[in-house]
Design a protein around this motif. Sequence first.
Motif, PDB file in Angstrom:
ATOM      1  N   ALA A 104     -46.267 -50.191 -25.189  1.00 51.26           N
ATOM      2  CA  ALA A 104     -45.463 -50.943 -24.771  1.00 51.26           C
ATOM      3  C   ALA A 104     -43.948 -50.250 -24.474  1.00 51.26           C
ATOM      4  CB  ALA A 104     -45.163 -52.305 -25.682  1.00 51.26           C
TER       5      ALA A 104
ATOM      6  N   LEU B  35     -38.652 -61.325 -20.511  1.00 48.55           N
ATOM      7  CA  LEU B  35     -39.287 -61.521 -20.757  1.00 48.55           C
ATOM      8  C   LEU B  35     -40.228 -61.994 -21.616  1.00 48.55           C
ATOM      9  CD1 LEU B  35     -42.582 -59.746 -20.446  1.00 48.55           C
ATOM     10  CD2 LEU B  35     -41.425 -58.618 -23.185  1.00 48.55           C
TER      11      LEU B  35
ATOM     12  N   ALA C 283     -42.234 -54.164 -29.441  1.00 49.04           N
ATOM     13  CA  ALA C 283     -41.594 -53.416 -28.130  1.00 49.04           C
ATOM     14  C   ALA C 283     -41.547 -52.266 -27.898  1.00 49.04           C
ATOM     15  CB  ALA C 283     -41.531 -54.186 -26.753  1.00 49.04           C
TER      16      ALA C 283
ATOM     17  N   ALA D 158     -51.835 -53.958 -23.745  1.00 48.65           N
ATOM     18  CA  ALA D 158     -51.593 -55.537 -23.688  1.00 48.65           C
ATOM     19  C   ALA D 158     -52.228 -56.725 -24.826  1.00 48.65           C
ATOM     20  CB  ALA D 158     -51.802 -55.256 -21.837  1.00 48.65           C
TER      21      ALA D 158
ATOM     22  N   SER E 216     -45.817 -56.846 -16.630  1.00 49.30           N
ATOM     23  CA  SER E 216     -45.146 -56.286 -16.797  1.00 49.30           C
ATOM     24  C   SER E 216     -45.013 -55.422 -15.609  1.00 49.30           C
ATOM     25  CB  SER E 216     -46.027 -55.055 -17.422  1.00 49.30           C
ATOM     26  OG  SER E 216     -45.958 -53.286 -17.332  1.00 49.30           O
TER      27      SER E 216
ATOM     28  N   PHE F  90     -39.274 -53.375 -18.673  1.00 50.18           N
ATOM     29  CA  PHE F  90     -40.751 -53.876 -19.398  1.00 50.18           C
ATOM     30  C   PHE F  90     -41.833 -53.368 -18.840  1.00 50.18           C
ATOM     31  CE2 PHE F  90     -44.605 -56.480 -21.154  1.00 50.18           C
ATOM     32  CZ  PHE F  90     -44.646 -55.643 -22.176  1.00 50.18           C
ATOM     33  N   GLU F  91     -43.222 -51.859 -19.256  1.00 49.10           N
ATOM     34  CA  GLU F  91     -43.589 -51.478 -19.313  1.00 49.10           C
ATOM     35  C   GLU F  91     -44.994 -51.465 -20.312  1.00 49.10           C
ATOM     36  OE1 GLU F  91     -42.990 -47.630 -18.004  1.00 49.10           O
ATOM     37  OE2 GLU F  91     -41.642 -47.786 -16.950  1.00 49.10           O
ATOM     38  N   ILE F  92     -46.250 -51.915 -20.098  1.00 52.04           N
ATOM     39  CA  ILE F  92     -47.075 -51.412 -20.520  1.00 52.04           C
ATOM     40  C   ILE F  92     -48.238 -50.268 -19.638  1.00 52.04           C
ATOM     41  CG2 ILE F  92     -49.662 -53.034 -21.486  1.00 52.04           C
ATOM     42  CD1 ILE F  92     -47.416 -54.016 -22.594  1.00 52.04           C
TER      43      ILE F  92
ATOM     44  N   ILE G 208     -39.410 -51.621 -23.922  1.00 51.23           N
ATOM     45  CA  ILE G 208     -38.779 -52.850 -22.596  1.00 51.23           C
ATOM     46  C   ILE G 208     -37.220 -51.281 -22.561  1.00 51.23           C
ATOM     47  CG2 ILE G 208     -38.002 -53.058 -25.224  1.00 51.23           C
ATOM     48  CD1 ILE G 208     -38.348 -56.254 -23.316  1.00 51.23           C
TER      49      ILE G 208
END
Length: 111
Positions: free
Chosen positions: A24, A35, A18, A92, A78, A84-86, A26
């Motif tokens: 990505a 996650l 990540a 992804a 996400s 956590f972000e995408i 985190i």
Amino acid sequence: MGFILKLLLTAVLTYVLANFLPGAHIDGFGSAIWLVIVLALLNAFVKPVLQLIGLPITIITLGLFLLVINALIVMLASYLLSGFEISGFFSALLFSIVLSLVTTVVDRVVD
């Protein structure tokens, strides 16, 4: 004991991925553990339903649609986790492909 070792190794590798892969993000190692747990639960309960619904498309695309399902699972994780972000679908997709490869290596090493 093997399950906990796999969980921790996968969390470490997820944290590294990540931070390394573009798109990505985190927050920390605790978020990486969450996650991995959320991805395991989504893969156990949601993924089989998506595979069943997408079976005709999977047959037509010779299995490549399974990559789309994996990316959707990562995007859902996400959405469910705040740490956590995408940034998009292709991030992804890349994250899910690399995570699948790394998880396969971890499973073979631990087993």
